[in-house]
Design a protein around this motif. Structure first.
Motif, PDB file in Angstrom:
ATOM      1  N   LYS A  29     -15.403  -2.549   0.637  1.00  0.00           N
ATOM      2  CA  LYS A  29     -14.600  -3.243  -0.380  1.00  0.00           C
ATOM      3  C   LYS A  29     -13.223  -2.599  -0.499  1.00  0.00           C
ATOM      4  CE  LYS A  29     -14.947  -5.066  -5.100  1.00  0.00           C
ATOM      5  NZ  LYS A  29     -13.551  -4.829  -5.475  1.00  0.00           N
ATOM      6  N   TYR A  30     -13.165  -1.279  -0.440  1.00  0.00           N
ATOM      7  CA  TYR A  30     -11.885  -0.580  -0.549  1.00  0.00           C
ATOM      8  C   TYR A  30     -10.974  -0.909   0.636  1.00  0.00           C
ATOM      9  CZ  TYR A  30      -8.352   3.016  -0.720  1.00  0.00           C
ATOM     10  OH  TYR A  30      -7.141   3.648  -0.750  1.00  0.00           O
ATOM     11  N   ILE A  31     -11.519  -0.911   1.837  1.00  0.00           N
ATOM     12  CA  ILE A  31     -10.708  -1.193   3.027  1.00  0.00           C
ATOM     13  C   ILE A  31     -10.178  -2.623   2.982  1.00  0.00           C
ATOM     14  CG2 ILE A  31     -10.740  -1.405   5.536  1.00  0.00           C
ATOM     15  CD1 ILE A  31     -12.849   0.807   5.603  1.00  0.00           C
ATOM     16  N   VAL A  32     -11.027  -3.564   2.598  1.00  0.00           N
ATOM     17  CA  VAL A  32     -10.614  -4.964   2.531  1.00  0.00           C
ATOM     18  C   VAL A  32      -9.512  -5.157   1.492  1.00  0.00           C
ATOM     19  CG1 VAL A  32     -11.368  -7.282   1.873  1.00  0.00           C
ATOM     20  CG2 VAL A  32     -12.802  -5.891   3.374  1.00  0.00           C
ATOM     21  N   ASP A  33      -9.656  -4.483   0.359  1.00  0.00           N
ATOM     22  CA  ASP A  33      -8.705  -4.656  -0.748  1.00  0.00           C
ATOM     23  C   ASP A  33      -7.425  -3.851  -0.563  1.00  0.00           C
ATOM     24  OD1 ASP A  33     -11.215  -4.831  -3.402  1.00  0.00           O
ATOM     25  OD2 ASP A  33     -10.568  -6.275  -1.896  1.00  0.00           O
ATOM     26  N   ASN A  34      -7.488  -2.732   0.184  1.00  0.00           N
ATOM     27  CA  ASN A  34      -6.341  -1.825   0.296  1.00  0.00           C
ATOM     28  C   ASN A  34      -6.072  -1.428   1.748  1.00  0.00           C
ATOM     29  OD1 ASN A  34      -6.015  -1.095  -2.796  1.00  0.00           O
ATOM     30  ND2 ASN A  34      -8.194  -0.912  -2.310  1.00  0.00           N
ATOM     31  N   PRO A  35      -5.817  -2.399   2.623  1.00  0.00           N
ATOM     32  CA  PRO A  35      -5.646  -2.073   4.044  1.00  0.00           C
ATOM     33  C   PRO A  35      -4.455  -1.154   4.319  1.00  0.00           C
ATOM     34  CG  PRO A  35      -4.984  -4.339   3.597  1.00  0.00           C
ATOM     35  CD  PRO A  35      -5.679  -3.838   2.367  1.00  0.00           C
ATOM     36  N   SER A  36      -3.370  -1.304   3.548  1.00  0.00           N
ATOM     37  CA  SER A  36      -2.192  -0.464   3.780  1.00  0.00           C
ATOM     38  C   SER A  36      -2.465   0.983   3.391  1.00  0.00           C
ATOM     39  CB  SER A  36      -0.995  -0.999   2.998  1.00  0.00           C
ATOM     40  OG  SER A  36      -0.625  -2.285   3.459  1.00  0.00           O
ATOM     41  N   ASP A  37      -3.056   1.185   2.210  1.00  0.00           N
ATOM     42  CA  ASP A  37      -3.389   2.536   1.767  1.00  0.00           C
ATOM     43  C   ASP A  37      -4.382   3.184   2.719  1.00  0.00           C
ATOM     44  OD1 ASP A  37      -3.288   1.870  -1.830  1.00  0.00           O
ATOM     45  OD2 ASP A  37      -1.720   2.215  -0.356  1.00  0.00           O
ATOM     46  N   PHE A  38      -5.324   2.389   3.212  1.00  0.00           N
ATOM     47  CA  PHE A  38      -6.320   2.932   4.142  1.00  0.00           C
ATOM     48  C   PHE A  38      -5.644   3.427   5.421  1.00  0.00           C
ATOM     49  CE2 PHE A  38     -10.312   3.718   5.992  1.00  0.00           C
ATOM     50  CZ  PHE A  38     -10.336   3.207   7.270  1.00  0.00           C
ATOM     51  N   GLY A  39      -4.626   2.705   5.871  1.00  0.00           N
ATOM     52  CA  GLY A  39      -3.920   3.124   7.073  1.00  0.00           C
ATOM     53  C   GLY A  39      -3.057   4.349   6.864  1.00  0.00           C
ATOM     54  N   LEU A  40      -2.597   4.565   5.617  1.00  0.00           N
ATOM     55  CA  LEU A  40      -1.690   5.674   5.325  1.00  0.00           C
ATOM     56  C   LEU A  40      -2.402   6.972   4.956  1.00  0.00           C
ATOM     57  CD1 LEU A  40       1.080   3.900   3.211  1.00  0.00           C
ATOM     58  CD2 LEU A  40       1.404   5.016   5.420  1.00  0.00           C
ATOM     59  N   ASP A  41      -3.440   6.880   4.165  1.00  0.00           N
ATOM     60  CA  ASP A  41      -4.046   8.067   3.566  1.00  0.00           C
ATOM     61  C   ASP A  41      -4.923   8.849   4.543  1.00  0.00           C
ATOM     62  OD1 ASP A  41      -2.895   7.522   1.109  1.00  0.00           O
ATOM     63  OD2 ASP A  41      -4.616   6.382   0.381  1.00  0.00           O
ATOM     64  N   PRO A  42      -4.953  10.174   4.417  1.00  0.00           N
ATOM     65  CA  PRO A  42      -5.889  10.986   5.203  1.00  0.00           C
ATOM     66  C   PRO A  42      -7.320  10.757   4.718  1.00  0.00           C
ATOM     67  CG  PRO A  42      -4.734  12.354   3.611  1.00  0.00           C
ATOM     68  CD  PRO A  42      -4.077  11.004   3.564  1.00  0.00           C
TER      69      PRO A  42
END
Length: 295
Positions: A29-42
């Motif tokens: 759910k987090y990846i689907v909702d926040n794809p940009s943050d997922f790509g940026l964050d460690p």
């Protein structure tokens, strides 16, 4: 790298989320909702945001068929290169930051507000927005439902939108429930539902009821992974991340403004005439205050 890998991964997550165990479901759910943050964050920051362990993130990568976590994150990082990111603050924001503690609070909120509008609008494709607008214009009845804070946004959309879309009805009305208002709804009708985390039970129940009646559902939300008990015809995703305790709805309003623009354009001369008739009615009844001229 396959340029469509990010979209394929998101699609796979959406299709499998209902069958995943709770911790993996939270990650999906987090990846689907926040794809940009997922790509940026460690990995540790993503684990913190998901409230899971880093091992769970690695397990998610393996579940999706990737060799490791970084392989899963790679297509999301690559996709960020092609996005228009909100990077530089205007000069007036910098001035706010020099105005003490409250100036810093105001500056952070301002930057967040502008970023939400950009992030929410960049998610809406012309093809989907056109489908939504044409679906609304073709329906004999269009119901619009929301409760609590979302109701204020829905009220505004109804107040303005009914001029271009006369079939638009805001529910619930008076002291009724949304389901009461859907009693005669059926095939061919459409319902727009606005709901954002934490999702209102009344709105979810109305969505389930509408779909059971054969009503097409247009969902405007911060996620398209809300309930496995109904499937919307279309979902328009808005970011509502906030610097304070409550969700920030500027991105939601931006999407609705875009949808209004399409409805007015596609409505043609008929929509223009209806809008003018409302304006003439208000002028004739002194709806607007006019300052007296000084002699």
């Amino acid at each position: 790298m396959d340029p469509t890998l990010k979209n394929k991964t998101i699609l796979k997550l959406k299709q499998s989320v209902a069958t995943l165990p709770p911790r993996l479901k939270a990650v999906a759910k987090y990846i689907v909702d926040n794809p940009s943050d997922f790509g940026l964050d460690p990995i540790r920051e993503t684990a913190r945001k998901c409230s899971v362990s880093t091992y769970t993130l690695v397990r998610m990568a393996k579940t999706l068929g990737f060799e490791g976590y970084e392989d899963l994150r790679a297509p999301f990082r690559k996709a960020l290169v092609s996005l228009t990111a909100f990077e530089e603050n205007p000069e007036w924001v910098d001035r706010l930051r020099t105005a003490g503690e409250l100036g810093e609070v105001q500056a952070n909120a301002a930057v967040n507000t502008m970023a939400l509008v950009q992030r929410s609008l960049e998610r809406q494709t012309p093809e989907q927005m056109e489908r939504v607008a044409k679906t609304l214009l073709a329906a004999p009845n269009v119901y619009l439902t929301a409760v609590r804070a979302s109701y204020a946004v829905a009220y505004y959309f109804h107040y303005v939108g009914r001029m271009a879309l006369p079939s638009l009805q805001l529910i619930p009305r008076h002291m009724n429930s949304a389901i009461d208002e859907l009693n005669y709804a059926g095939e061919g009708d459409v319902m727009i539902a606005l709901t954002f985390s934490p999702y209102s039970r009344e709105t979810i129940e109305a969505c389930k009821f509408a779909r059971a009646r054969g009503v097409k559902l247009i969902l405007i939300s911060d996620s398209d992974v809300i309930s496995s008990e109904f499937t919307p015809e279309e979902t328009l995703i808005a970011s509502v991340i906030s610097t304070h305790h409550f969700g920030c709805y500027t991105g939601v309003v931006a999407i609705l403004e875009n949808l209004l623009a399409l409805l007015v354009h596609l409505g043609g001369d008929d929509a223009t005439k209806r809008i003018k008739s409302y304006e003439d009615l208000r002028k004739d009844n002194n709806a607007y205050w006019i300052a007296e001229k000084k002699h």
